[in-house]
Motif scaffolding. Structure first.
Motif, PDB file in Angstrom:
ATOM      1  N   GLY A 267      56.636  87.850  34.498  1.00  0.00           N
ATOM      2  CA  GLY A 267      57.016  86.552  33.948  1.00  0.00           C
ATOM      3  C   GLY A 267      58.147  86.807  32.953  1.00  0.00           C
ATOM      4  N   ARG A 268      58.588  85.767  32.292  1.00  0.00           N
ATOM      5  CA  ARG A 268      59.666  85.960  31.312  1.00  0.00           C
ATOM      6  C   ARG A 268      59.463  85.069  30.103  1.00  0.00           C
ATOM      7  NH1 ARG A 268      60.176  81.445  30.613  1.00  0.00           N
ATOM      8  NH2 ARG A 268      61.273  79.844  31.819  1.00  0.00           N
ATOM      9  N   VAL A 269      60.085  85.468  29.004  1.00  0.00           N
ATOM     10  CA  VAL A 269      60.181  84.547  27.878  1.00  0.00           C
ATOM     11  C   VAL A 269      61.665  84.440  27.557  1.00  0.00           C
ATOM     12  CG1 VAL A 269      59.868  86.282  26.021  1.00  0.00           C
ATOM     13  CG2 VAL A 269      59.217  83.905  25.628  1.00  0.00           C
TER      14      VAL A 269
ATOM     15  N   GLY B 155      68.680  79.593  24.856  1.00  0.00           N
ATOM     16  CA  GLY B 155      69.499  79.191  26.007  1.00  0.00           C
ATOM     17  C   GLY B 155      68.632  78.389  26.957  1.00  0.00           C
ATOM     18  N   GLU B 156      68.235  77.177  26.502  1.00  0.00           N
ATOM     19  CA  GLU B 156      67.277  76.401  27.292  1.00  0.00           C
ATOM     20  C   GLU B 156      67.965  75.208  27.948  1.00  0.00           C
ATOM     21  OE1 GLU B 156      64.532  77.858  28.479  1.00  0.00           O
ATOM     22  OE2 GLU B 156      63.887  78.163  26.417  1.00  0.00           O
ATOM     23  N   HIS B 157      67.656  75.015  29.221  1.00  0.00           N
ATOM     24  CA  HIS B 157      68.241  73.945  30.029  1.00  0.00           C
ATOM     25  C   HIS B 157      69.765  74.083  30.111  1.00  0.00           C
ATOM     26  CE1 HIS B 157      64.590  71.637  30.917  1.00  0.00           C
ATOM     27  NE2 HIS B 157      64.168  72.085  29.747  1.00  0.00           N
ATOM     28  N   THR B 158      70.216  75.305  30.056  1.00  0.00           N
ATOM     29  CA  THR B 158      71.651  75.579  30.207  1.00  0.00           C
ATOM     30  C   THR B 158      71.949  76.196  31.567  1.00  0.00           C
ATOM     31  OG1 THR B 158      71.148  77.610  29.023  1.00  0.00           O
ATOM     32  CG2 THR B 158      72.267  75.902  27.771  1.00  0.00           C
ATOM     33  N   ASP B 159      70.927  76.804  32.202  1.00  0.00           N
ATOM     34  CA  ASP B 159      71.230  77.574  33.427  1.00  0.00           C
ATOM     35  C   ASP B 159      71.765  76.700  34.550  1.00  0.00           C
ATOM     36  OD1 ASP B 159      68.677  76.474  33.930  1.00  0.00           O
ATOM     37  OD2 ASP B 159      67.826  78.335  34.743  1.00  0.00           O
ATOM     38  N   TYR B 160      71.208  75.478  34.722  1.00  0.00           N
ATOM     39  CA  TYR B 160      71.713  74.624  35.807  1.00  0.00           C
ATOM     40  C   TYR B 160      72.971  73.863  35.387  1.00  0.00           C
ATOM     41  CZ  TYR B 160      68.635  71.398  33.250  1.00  0.00           C
ATOM     42  OH  TYR B 160      68.006  70.676  32.260  1.00  0.00           O
ATOM     43  N   ASN B 161      73.491  74.193  34.230  1.00  0.00           N
ATOM     44  CA  ASN B 161      74.788  73.665  33.792  1.00  0.00           C
ATOM     45  C   ASN B 161      75.833  74.778  33.778  1.00  0.00           C
ATOM     46  OD1 ASN B 161      74.262  70.785  33.048  1.00  0.00           O
ATOM     47  ND2 ASN B 161      72.662  71.776  31.821  1.00  0.00           N
TER      48      ASN B 161
ATOM     49  N   CYS C 231      65.250  73.947  39.944  1.00  0.00           N
ATOM     50  CA  CYS C 231      65.444  74.839  38.793  1.00  0.00           C
ATOM     51  C   CYS C 231      66.790  75.561  38.852  1.00  0.00           C
ATOM     52  CB  CYS C 231      64.320  75.866  38.764  1.00  0.00           C
ATOM     53  SG  CYS C 231      64.329  76.957  40.194  1.00  0.00           S
ATOM     54  N   GLY C 232      67.157  76.160  37.722  1.00  0.00           N
ATOM     55  CA  GLY C 232      68.344  77.007  37.671  1.00  0.00           C
ATOM     56  C   GLY C 232      67.975  78.417  38.125  1.00  0.00           C
ATOM     57  N   ILE C 233      68.844  79.378  37.769  1.00  0.00           N
ATOM     58  CA  ILE C 233      68.666  80.740  38.295  1.00  0.00           C
ATOM     59  C   ILE C 233      67.933  81.671  37.316  1.00  0.00           C
ATOM     60  CG2 ILE C 233      70.906  81.609  37.423  1.00  0.00           C
ATOM     61  CD1 ILE C 233      69.547  82.425  40.912  1.00  0.00           C
ATOM     62  N   MET C 234      67.771  81.209  36.047  1.00  0.00           N
ATOM     63  CA  MET C 234      67.290  82.128  35.002  1.00  0.00           C
ATOM     64  C   MET C 234      66.008  82.889  35.366  1.00  0.00           C
ATOM     65  SD  MET C 234      66.230  81.452  31.054  1.00  0.00           S
ATOM     66  CE  MET C 234      65.268  79.979  31.262  1.00  0.00           C
ATOM     67  N   ASP C 235      64.968  82.161  35.746  1.00  0.00           N
ATOM     68  CA  ASP C 235      63.646  82.782  35.856  1.00  0.00           C
ATOM     69  C   ASP C 235      63.608  83.852  36.943  1.00  0.00           C
ATOM     70  OD1 ASP C 235      63.250  80.748  34.104  1.00  0.00           O
ATOM     71  OD2 ASP C 235      61.934  79.566  35.385  1.00  0.00           O
ATOM     72  N   GLN C 236      64.180  83.522  38.094  1.00  0.00           N
ATOM     73  CA  GLN C 236      64.150  84.466  39.209  1.00  0.00           C
ATOM     74  C   GLN C 236      65.063  85.661  38.921  1.00  0.00           C
ATOM     75  OE1 GLN C 236      64.585  81.146  39.427  1.00  0.00           O
ATOM     76  NE2 GLN C 236      62.764  80.463  40.544  1.00  0.00           N
TER      77      GLN C 236
ATOM     78  N   SER D  24      54.182  70.481  33.750  1.00  0.00           N
ATOM     79  CA  SER D  24      54.539  70.446  35.160  1.00  0.00           C
ATOM     80  C   SER D  24      55.987  70.015  35.257  1.00  0.00           C
ATOM     81  CB  SER D  24      53.653  69.469  35.907  1.00  0.00           C
ATOM     82  OG  SER D  24      54.243  69.218  37.166  1.00  0.00           O
ATOM     83  N   LEU D  25      56.795  70.847  35.893  1.00  0.00           N
ATOM     84  CA  LEU D  25      58.212  70.497  36.011  1.00  0.00           C
ATOM     85  C   LEU D  25      58.468  69.710  37.294  1.00  0.00           C
ATOM     86  CD1 LEU D  25      59.893  73.797  34.777  1.00  0.00           C
ATOM     87  CD2 LEU D  25      59.323  71.760  33.476  1.00  0.00           C
ATOM     88  N   ALA D  26      57.416  69.579  38.110  1.00  0.00           N
ATOM     89  CA  ALA D  26      57.610  68.901  39.391  1.00  0.00           C
ATOM     90  C   ALA D  26      57.417  67.393  39.262  1.00  0.00           C
ATOM     91  CB  ALA D  26      56.646  69.473  40.419  1.00  0.00           C
TER      92      ALA D  26
ATOM     93  N   GLU E 226      60.647  64.793  35.360  1.00  0.00           N
ATOM     94  CA  GLU E 226      61.430  64.818  34.107  1.00  0.00           C
ATOM     95  C   GLU E 226      62.518  65.901  34.154  1.00  0.00           C
ATOM     96  OE1 GLU E 226      61.736  62.860  31.482  1.00  0.00           O
ATOM     97  OE2 GLU E 226      60.337  61.509  32.451  1.00  0.00           O
ATOM     98  N   TYR E 227      62.166  67.059  34.715  1.00  0.00           N
ATOM     99  CA  TYR E 227      63.132  68.162  34.808  1.00  0.00           C
ATOM    100  C   TYR E 227      64.325  67.735  35.681  1.00  0.00           C
ATOM    101  CZ  TYR E 227      64.922  72.899  35.584  1.00  0.00           C
ATOM    102  OH  TYR E 227      65.721  74.025  35.635  1.00  0.00           O
ATOM    103  N   ALA E 228      64.007  67.170  36.840  1.00  0.00           N
ATOM    104  CA  ALA E 228      65.067  66.728  37.760  1.00  0.00           C
ATOM    105  C   ALA E 228      65.926  65.642  37.103  1.00  0.00           C
ATOM    106  CB  ALA E 228      64.439  66.205  39.043  1.00  0.00           C
TER     107      ALA E 228
ATOM    108  N   THR F  96      59.971  77.502  24.363  1.00  0.00           N
ATOM    109  CA  THR F  96      60.647  78.330  25.367  1.00  0.00           C
ATOM    110  C   THR F  96      60.301  77.825  26.762  1.00  0.00           C
ATOM    111  OG1 THR F  96      61.014  80.619  26.088  1.00  0.00           O
ATOM    112  CG2 THR F  96      58.768  80.072  25.442  1.00  0.00           C
ATOM    113  N   GLY F  97      61.248  77.940  27.682  1.00  0.00           N
ATOM    114  CA  GLY F  97      61.004  77.483  29.059  1.00  0.00           C
ATOM    115  C   GLY F  97      61.346  76.013  29.227  1.00  0.00           C
ATOM    116  N   GLY F  98      60.834  75.430  30.290  1.00  0.00           N
ATOM    117  CA  GLY F  98      61.186  74.058  30.640  1.00  0.00           C
ATOM    118  C   GLY F  98      60.733  73.012  29.631  1.00  0.00           C
ATOM    119  N   GLY F  99      59.625  73.287  28.926  1.00  0.00           N
ATOM    120  CA  GLY F  99      59.152  72.354  27.898  1.00  0.00           C
ATOM    121  C   GLY F  99      58.046  71.436  28.366  1.00  0.00           C
TER     122      GLY F  99
HETATM  123  C1  GLA Z   1      62.531  76.239  33.902  1.00  0.00           C
HETATM  124  C2  GLA Z   1      63.505  76.483  35.051  1.00  0.00           C
HETATM  125  C3  GLA Z   1      64.705  77.308  34.586  1.00  0.00           C
HETATM  126  C4  GLA Z   1      65.339  76.705  33.331  1.00  0.00           C
HETATM  127  C5  GLA Z   1      64.273  76.400  32.279  1.00  0.00           C
HETATM  128  C6  GLA Z   1      64.833  75.662  31.095  1.00  0.00           C
HETATM  129  O1  GLA Z   1      61.961  77.438  33.509  1.00  0.00           O
HETATM  130  O2  GLA Z   1      62.877  77.160  36.105  1.00  0.00           O
HETATM  131  O3  GLA Z   1      65.648  77.408  35.627  1.00  0.00           O
HETATM  132  O4  GLA Z   1      66.094  75.575  33.639  1.00  0.00           O
HETATM  133  O5  GLA Z   1      63.204  75.630  32.806  1.00  0.00           O
HETATM  134  O6  GLA Z   1      65.736  76.462  30.420  1.00  0.00           O
END
Ligand code: GLA
Length: 400
Positions: A18-20, A24-30, A159-164, A207-209, A212-214, A324-327
């Motif tokens: 996993g990651r913490v 830099g939150e909600h910036t990856d898909y921007n 989602c953006g690319i950060m987590d993977q 839950s990001l699904a 709200e995330y989209a 931290t994370g999606g919120g």
């Molecule tokens: C989730 C998404 C990430 C990123 C964060 C917010 O973890 O999977 O891509 O957008 O939210 O920074």
């Protein structure tokens, strides 16, 4: 567990962390910047080929079993946790790899739905097992993208690319400053034994699904269109202010978060390199305020944790704290003095229980390693997959 379920020893064990995200939150898909680290909590998949086109997965976490066949028409289904693996298998299939079915047991100590990327850990662990099965690795960035696509198509989260990316490429004792446009990472050492990263789980499931995330992502894209930039990464705060009258106030606030968060993130990486801890702490608090007020992805419990941390303050050993994370729940991250970490955990959990009547789970993690085959991984890491692999190219079983 594999032997108990499938009657023989597994051939491979693949795992991914996993990651913490420090900032830099909600910036990856921007197309912006993020600064995460892999944590020491991981998801492991023990597996072996099944001899058919069928995949059978057993979850040691909830005791469920899921099956599907590898084919063209793989779709989302039930149980939902199996979709992450299915999406990854579909991705490998799309690459043209000649796949065969497999049996696997999944186990994990990454807290689920807590903003620590349990889903990316599962996707990347599955992709790492697939690499072992086809006998070749794929380029790690491509692997991260394949897993991201699995999340988009099979979990419904854009989602953006950060987590993977961090789960695939994390490095022990380092954070990774990821430029999400070029999809490249710069290692930032984090070895100071006097500092520790504290992770505080509010135990509010997120839950990001649920849309709200989209919605946030769509709002950012709309702001970029109005500002006439490719992505918010390309906009400055001056540009945003100049365009204020033409922007819906809500969209303006969303964009202000993203643009200012990118600035904070690159500055934070400099602070880490230079040991400017006080400034780094300020940036973390500012990031939280921006996520709470402008981006509106925090929640009362996360705000409480950050307030408790701020009240303990630098004197009490807390340098900075933020969600931290999606919120919408999940975890907060704090940077603390190692010799005060235990006392701080006690103070936060006591204060949190008092204010919210909820229990917080608090733990420390050093930056851990990215995905790996931890048993039976006999294929060479330097052999990168380029074209369909023949059956003779498969990884061999472990010696014992
Ligand atoms: C989730 C998404 C990430 C990123 C964060 C917010 O973890 O999977 O891509 O957008 O939210 O920074």
């Amino acid at each position: 567990m594999f032997a108990k379920t499938f009657g023989r020893a597994p051939r491979w064990i693949a795992s991914a962390p996993g990651r913490v995200n420090l900032i830099g939150e909600h910036t990856d898909y921007n197309d912006g910047f993020v600064l995460p680290m892999a944590i020491e909590h991981r998801t492991a998949i023990a597996g072996d080929v099944s001899g058919t086109q069928n995949v059978t997965l057993h979850s040691a976490t909830n005791g469920e079993t899921a099956s599907f066949s590898i084919g063209r028409d793989m779709r989302r289904g039930e149980p939902s946790w199996a979709n992450y693996v299915k999406g990854v298998v579909a991705g490998f299939s799309r690459l043209g790899a000649s796949l065969e079915g497999f049996h696997a047991v999944i186990d994990s100590d990454v807290p689920l739905g807590s903003g620590l990327s349990s889903s990316a850990a599962l996707e990347v662990a599955a992709a790492t097992l697939m690499e072992a099965i086809i006998g070749s690795t794929i380029d790690p960035t491509e692997k991260a993208r394949l897993c991201q696509q699995a999340e988009h198509e099979f979990a419904g989260v854009p989602c953006g690319i950060m987590d993977q990316f961090i789960s695939a490429m994390g490095r022990k004792d380092h954070l990774l400053l990821i430029d999400c446009r070029s999809q490249t990472g710069e290692l930032v050492p984090f070895k100071d034994p006097t500092l520790q990263v504290l992770i505080i789980n509010t135990n509010v499931r997120h839950s990001l699904a649920d849309g709200e995330y989209a919605r946030r992502r769509a709002q950012c894209e709309s702001a970029a269109r109005t500002l006439k930039v490719r992505a918010l990464r390309d906009a400055t705060l001056d540009q945003l202010e100049a365009a204020r009258t033409g922007l819906d106030p809500l969209i303006h606030r969303r964009a202000r978060h993203v643009i200012s968060e990118n600035l904070r993130t690159t500055e934070a990486a400099r602070c880490l390199r230079d040991g400017c801890w006080e400034r780094l702490g300020e940036l973390m608090y500012a990031s939280h305020a921006s996520l709470r007020d402008d981006y509106e992805v925090s929640c009362e419990e996360l705000d409480q944790v950050v307030e408790l941390a701020r009240n303990i303050g630098a004197r009490g050993g807390v340098l900075g704290c933020r969600m931290t994370g999606g919120g919408f729940g999940g975890c907060a991250v704090a940077l603390v003095k190692a010799d005060q970490a235990k006392t701080i955990s006690g103070q936060i959990s006591e204060g949190y229980l008092d204010k919210t009547r909820r229990r917080a789970d608090i733990f420390v993690s050093r930056p851990g390693a990215g995905a790996a085959v931890t048993a039976g991984g006999t294929h060479s890491r330097s052999s990168t997959w380029r074209k369909p692999v023949s059956s003779s190219g498969k990884a061999s079983p472990p010696a014992s």
